[in-house]
Motif scaffolding. Structure first.
Motif, PDB file in Angstrom:
ATOM      1  N   LYS A 109       1.196  -1.098  -0.248  1.00 46.83           N
ATOM      2  CA  LYS A 109       0.388  -0.001  -0.184  1.00 46.83           C
ATOM      3  C   LYS A 109       1.469   1.419  -0.083  1.00 46.83           C
ATOM      4  CE  LYS A 109      -4.551   0.980   1.232  1.00 46.83           C
ATOM      5  NZ  LYS A 109      -5.431   1.349   2.745  1.00 46.83           N
ATOM      6  N   LYS A 112       2.336   3.975  -3.356  1.00 52.04           N
ATOM      7  CA  LYS A 112       1.173   4.503  -4.141  1.00 52.04           C
ATOM      8  C   LYS A 112       1.837   5.617  -3.911  1.00 52.04           C
ATOM      9  CE  LYS A 112      -3.423   6.653  -3.228  1.00 52.04           C
ATOM     10  NZ  LYS A 112      -5.001   6.113  -2.426  1.00 52.04           N
ATOM     11  N   TRP A 115       2.665   7.678  -6.976  1.00 56.58           N
ATOM     12  CA  TRP A 115       1.835   8.941  -7.870  1.00 56.58           C
ATOM     13  C   TRP A 115       2.398  10.446  -7.470  1.00 56.58           C
ATOM     14  CZ3 TRP A 115      -0.273   9.100 -11.966  1.00 56.58           C
ATOM     15  CH2 TRP A 115      -1.139  10.364 -12.502  1.00 56.58           C
ATOM     16  N   SER A 139       1.176   5.046 -11.528  1.00 54.41           N
ATOM     17  CA  SER A 139      -0.099   4.812 -10.494  1.00 54.41           C
ATOM     18  C   SER A 139      -0.488   3.239  -9.841  1.00 54.41           C
ATOM     19  CB  SER A 139      -1.789   4.751 -10.782  1.00 54.41           C
ATOM     20  OG  SER A 139      -2.744   4.503 -10.474  1.00 54.41           O
ATOM     21  N   ASP A 140      -1.089   3.432  -8.647  1.00 57.66           N
ATOM     22  CA  ASP A 140      -0.649   1.756  -8.200  1.00 57.66           C
ATOM     23  C   ASP A 140      -1.829   1.558  -8.280  1.00 57.66           C
ATOM     24  OD1 ASP A 140       1.460   2.285  -6.853  1.00 57.66           O
ATOM     25  OD2 ASP A 140       0.039   3.072  -5.005  1.00 57.66           O
ATOM     26  N   THR A 141      -3.075   1.509  -9.012  1.00 60.48           N
ATOM     27  CA  THR A 141      -4.448   0.966 -10.045  1.00 60.48           C
ATOM     28  C   THR A 141      -3.454   0.554 -10.827  1.00 60.48           C
ATOM     29  OG1 THR A 141      -4.610   3.271 -10.988  1.00 60.48           O
ATOM     30  CG2 THR A 141      -5.844   3.002  -8.453  1.00 60.48           C
ATOM     31  N   ASN A 144      -4.682  -3.318 -11.009  1.00 68.28           N
ATOM     32  CA  ASN A 144      -5.759  -4.079 -11.541  1.00 68.28           C
ATOM     33  C   ASN A 144      -5.939  -3.284 -13.008  1.00 68.28           C
ATOM     34  OD1 ASN A 144      -5.656  -4.766  -8.892  1.00 68.28           O
ATOM     35  ND2 ASN A 144      -6.445  -3.087  -7.577  1.00 68.28           N
ATOM     36  N   TYR A 145      -5.837  -3.198 -12.962  1.00 64.93           N
ATOM     37  CA  TYR A 145      -6.374  -1.734 -14.253  1.00 64.93           C
ATOM     38  C   TYR A 145      -4.760  -1.359 -15.647  1.00 64.93           C
ATOM     39  CZ  TYR A 145      -9.952  -0.532 -11.417  1.00 64.93           C
ATOM     40  OH  TYR A 145     -11.173  -1.218 -10.207  1.00 64.93           O
ATOM     41  N   ILE A 147      -3.687   1.545 -17.204  1.00 61.12           N
ATOM     42  CA  ILE A 147      -3.785   2.702 -17.357  1.00 61.12           C
ATOM     43  C   ILE A 147      -2.649   3.148 -18.025  1.00 61.12           C
ATOM     44  CG2 ILE A 147      -2.753   4.407 -15.809  1.00 61.12           C
ATOM     45  CD1 ILE A 147      -5.047   3.055 -14.499  1.00 61.12           C
ATOM     46  N   THR A 195      -8.067   5.083 -17.255  1.00 58.49           N
ATOM     47  CA  THR A 195      -8.251   3.797 -17.964  1.00 58.49           C
ATOM     48  C   THR A 195      -8.532   3.179 -19.238  1.00 58.49           C
ATOM     49  OG1 THR A 195     -10.827   3.402 -17.376  1.00 58.49           O
ATOM     50  CG2 THR A 195      -9.291   3.047 -15.925  1.00 58.49           C
ATOM     51  N   PRO A 201      -8.865   6.281 -12.121  1.00 55.37           N
ATOM     52  CA  PRO A 201      -8.969   6.364 -10.835  1.00 55.37           C
ATOM     53  C   PRO A 201      -7.831   6.793  -9.578  1.00 55.37           C
ATOM     54  CG  PRO A 201      -6.847   5.170 -12.122  1.00 55.37           C
ATOM     55  CD  PRO A 201      -8.334   5.994 -13.127  1.00 55.37           C
ATOM     56  N   GLU A 202      -7.269   8.006 -10.292  1.00 54.56           N
ATOM     57  CA  GLU A 202      -5.958   8.919  -9.378  1.00 54.56           C
ATOM     58  C   GLU A 202      -6.183  10.461  -9.642  1.00 54.56           C
ATOM     59  OE1 GLU A 202      -4.246   7.342  -7.183  1.00 54.56           O
ATOM     60  OE2 GLU A 202      -3.314   5.819  -8.014  1.00 54.56           O
TER      61      GLU A 202
END
Length: 868
Positions: A109, A112, A115, A139-141, A144-145, A147, A195, A201-202
């Motif tokens: 975590k 992050k 970013w 980005s940490d997302t 999952n996605y 980016i 996305t 997401p950020e």
């Protein structure tokens, strides 16, 4: 008419949570793909706002529902007259099943933070190679996605455009060319992570790219040429000025740390100034700066960055220091002696010019000459001034010179400077330069001269016409006398005086009064001409001044008054139109003797006196003549009318004396009864008195005749023969049928008759003093219906005896005491019998009963006094 075509550009779907807070980023729309230049951007739903970069935010908290899933973004371009729409659909994102938390999740975590990396640094004037990677954002997302990264701002899509770009898949930021820090010290770009379907997401990241300074700029002086000035003879350490240089490189670094120094000095003599390396302040170094030797200095100064290190960049500049003049040199005359000539009686004529030498700067106060006459000008006949153009001294005659008085004049003149002297260090006191001037007076035939040229004559106001006020004569300077000189007054002047054409006597031709027309100023200047036998003239001036005189009589301002029964003094105030010393203080006098005995005046102040009655005078109207004398002795007669009224307030008198009884007064019943009773009582008293006077022989033996109660003035106490002397002192009067008197050998009777206005008189032949009129009636006694009582006799004699005693006290020579005070011889011890003074304590006429109880020793005295 402006018509816009509106068409749907594209449709965007954002996956968002079902609950959205206010100011939450929903997503980002690429507006330029739809319309390159959109001047107006708006949302059809007020719960959403669209920024210029296409970011969509919520304006308030809301819950996602069917009604909130769709809204439209409207774009307008007024120049191209194009209008387009972007449809935005919001889809609720699917809820994922949370995984069990593990220790690794907590560690991951922290990634992050990628970013929000630290600011990037790029070296100024970098040589590459380009493109040069300077930073990476992630980005940490991205775990999952899928980016995609993008950026906007200065250096990307704003000037300078194309300087930076970011890789879409990796987030690496590259620079495409070198940058000048002085032009662009830093850049702030906005990075986005989205996305493929447009969801962000950020939160957009603001990233700073700082340009690191390179020492590519040399320092420079703010002026091409610095000019300063400093007074000569200034002490070492005195600040001359300050040079200022600047550097465009980054402040507070070695690139902008400057050092100053003096490279060279012109003229190349002993260094006269110093330059502070850090501040750039120039100070005096040489202890003696002499303007007369070196008027100015030129300095070549250098400034270098990198704290003055040899590898630092440098620049040179020019400094000019001008030496200001101070008055350290005294002026001196070119000649020590001068000679000149002038005709007598010439006025305002230039007779000589003198010059001086001064080493100070020409035209400055230190070289400006100021001339003065030190000696030989006691009568102020000469004057010397300075010619500002040539600095010469101009000697003039301002009063006519007299050849007969002095054939030549010797003057001593001196010179100074306008500015005060400033002594140079280690120098001596300066001395004043002087020069002598001999003036030869040339003889000329001249006209009469008045002495004095201005004569002041004072004239009192209201003097008679033709009054001589003075004499004004002129003299011939050649002969020294006034023979053959005539005088006259030219016309066109104030017609107040004339002058005798031969004697010069001045007289008035008008009555001069300061209250009339042109004479209000009280002064007039009259020009008088004097003409000699040769026709030459001289002029003089008579100043006639009118001085205040005693022309007005003082008068009392108010003369009618009402005085009530309280008899409060009246304040009389006088006025006088004259000025001091012919006005106040005033003196008041009552000119009528009768009224002066009834009224008195007492001073109050310089202008006012009080008028008041002396005694209890009767009511009535009094017209009192009062004279007022001013300080000059002028008397003003006034009549003061005083209504002495029986009133309480002046308004009760109504301008006339208040009467005690009037024709219209009605008496009341009680008043009538009181008057009747009073009349009856008075009648009863009269009957009683008449009965007393007409009664027969009284039972008391001693009351056969009331005149027998007298004491014989004698020194013997033995009973002798009947005394027939007139020196008898009456003690008491009573009313008697048989009259009142004293038997004498000539059968004369001396009576005391009661009446008004009688005084104590001396009777010829006997020195006997009686009260009243002394009448002789051929041996028959004069009778009167009423006699004096003892109390009346006491009231009559007591004040007069007191007056005589007072005179004896006031008389230093004791003359009065010889007439009234008699000395007696000592008679031994007093009698054992009581005093006879008890008789005088009886003040009533009827209280004579004590005479019936006299002791035997008093029988002889009583028999002497009784008329047999």
């Amino acid at each position: 008419v402006l018509s816009l075509c509106c068409e749907a550009c594209k449709k965007v779907i954002f996956h968002v949570p079902s609950e959205l807070e206010a100011d939450t980023l929903v997503g980002r729309v690429d507006l330029k793909e739809c319309l390159q230049s959109a001047e107006f951007i708006s949302s059809s739903d007020g719960n959403f706002k669209v920024l210029e970069d296409g970011s969509v935010y919520t304006t308030s908290a809301l819950s996602l529902s069917a009604e909130k899933k769709t809204f439209t973004i409207l774009l307008k371009d007024s120049e191209e007259q194009i209008q387009k729409k972007i449809h935005v659909d919001l889809a609720e994102e699917e809820k994922k099943t949370p995984k069990p938390r593990r220790a690794r999740d907590t560690v991951l975590k922290r990634t992050k933070r990628r970013w929000g990396p630290i600011p990037s640094v790029m070296i100024e004037n970098s040589l590459g190679p380009f493109p040069l990677q300077i930073q990476q954002v992630q980005s940490d997302t991205a775990q999952n996605y899928t980016i995609y990264y993008s950026a906007s701002g200065p250096g990307i899509d704003q000037d300078p455009k194309g300087l930076f770009y970011i890789e879409r898949e990796t987030g690496n930021i590259f620079a495409t060319r070198a940058v000048d820090r002085e032009q662009y010290p830093s850049f702030q770009i906005i990075c986005f992570a989205t996305t493929p379907d447009g969801y962000s997401p950020e939160v957009p990241l603001v990233h700073t790219i700082r340009i690191e300074d390179d020492n590519d700029n040399a320092p420079y002086f703010t002026q091409e040429r610095f000019e300063f000035s400093v007074p000569e003879n200034s002490r070492p350490g005195v600040v001359v000025g300050k040079v200022i240089a600047e550097d465009r490189d980054e402040p507070y670094t070695l690139h902008t740390t400057l050092k100053y120094r003096i490279v060279s000095q012109t003229p190349p003599i002993t260094p006269a100034f110093s330059l502070h390396g850090d501040s750039g302040v120039i100070s005096v170094l040489l202890p003696q700066l002499d303007r007369e030797l070196v008027p100015s200095y030129t300095l070549l100064v250098e400034v270098r960055d990198m704290a003055g290190q040899p590898f630092g960049l440098c620049t040179t500049g020019t400094v000019v220091v001008r030496i200001e003049d101070t008055n350290d040199n005294a002026p001196s005359f070119k000649q020590l002696q001068y000679e000149t000539r002038v005709e007598e009686n010439r006025v305002n004529v230039e007779i000589l010019r003198v010059s001086v030498v001064d080493l100070d700067e020409p035209g400055s106060p230190g070289s400006g000459a100021v001339y003065e006459i030190i000696r030989g000008n006691d009568d102020q006949a000469f004057e010397i001034t300075t010619d500002k153009n040539t600095n010469e001294g101009i000697l003039c005659v301002v009063k006519g010179l007299d050849y007969e008085t002095a054939k030549q004049r010797v003057l001593v003149i001196g010179v100074n400077n306008e500015a005060p002297y400033v002594l140079a260090p280690h120098s001596q006191q300066l001395s004043q330069s002087t020069s002598s001037v001999t003036v030869h007076v040339l003889d000329m035939d001249e006209g009469p001269v008045f002495k004095p040229c201005l004569l002041r004559l004072d004239v009192k106001e209201c003097e008679d016409i033709g009054t001589a006020i003075g004499r004004y004569v002129a003299e011939d300077p050649e002969t020294g006398n006034s023979e053959g000189i005539r005088y006259r007054i030219p016309p066109g002047q104030c017609n107040w005086i004339n002058i005798d054409d031969r004697s010069g006597e001045v007289r008035t031709v008008r009555v001069l009064d300061r209250d009339i027309g042109e004479m209000r100023r009280g002064q007039c200047n009259v020009t008088v001409l004097a003409i000699d036998r040769n026709g030459k003239t001289g002029t003089g001036t008579i100043q006639v001044c009118i001085v205040p005189g005693n022309k007005n009589f003082p008068r009392i301002a108010e003369t009618d008054y009402i005085m009530c029964r309280d008899r409060k003094p009246i304040c009389l105030t006088a006025e006088d139109g004259d000025e001091a010393p012919y006005s106040a203080p005033f003196v008041y006098r009552i000119t009528d003797r009768n009224l002066a005995s009834m009224w008195k005046l007492t001073p109050h102040d310089d202008n006012s006196w009080y008028l008041s009655p002396k005694s209890d005078i009767p009511y009535g109207i009094y017209e009192i003549p009062v004279s007022v004398i001013d300080n000059g002795g002028k008397i003003g007669e006034n009549t003061v009318r005083v209504n002495l009224c029986d009133c309480v307030t002046p308004s009760e008198c109504d301008g006339r004396t208040r009467q005690l009884s009037g024709g219209n007064v009605t008496l009341g019943l009680w008043a009538i009864l009181a008057m009747i009773l009073g009349s009856l009582l008075l009648l009863l008293i009269l009957i009683t008195i008449c009965g007393c006077c007409g009664a027969g022989v009284m039972h008391r033996q001693v009351t056969d005749d009331c005149a027998n109660h007298n004491l014989i003035i004698s020194n013997t106490e033995a009973p002798g023969e009947e005394v027939m002397d007139h020196n008898i002192i009456p003690l008491q009067n009573t009313c008697d049928q048989g009259g009142y008197g004293v038997k004498t050998g000539e059968h004369q009777t001396f009576e005391m008759v009661k009446g008004r206005g009688h005084t104590l008189e001396s009777v010829k032949g006997g020195g006997h003093q009686t009260l009243g009129s002394v009448k002789e009636g051929g041996g028959q006694p004069m009778m009167d219906t009423c006699r004096y009582s003892y109390s009346e006799w006491h009231n009559f004699t007591h004040p007069r005896l007191g007056e005589k005693v007072h005179l004896c006290r006031q008389d230093e020579e004791q003359k009065h005491s010889e007439d009234y005070l008699l000395s007696y011889n000592y008679e031994g011890k007093g009698s054992l019998a009581g005093s006879v003074g008890c008789c005088s304590d009886q003040h009533e006429e009827e209280a004579l009963d004590f005479l019936d109880q006299l002791e035997p020793k008093f029988r002889t005295l009583a028999e002497t006094c009784i008329k047999r």
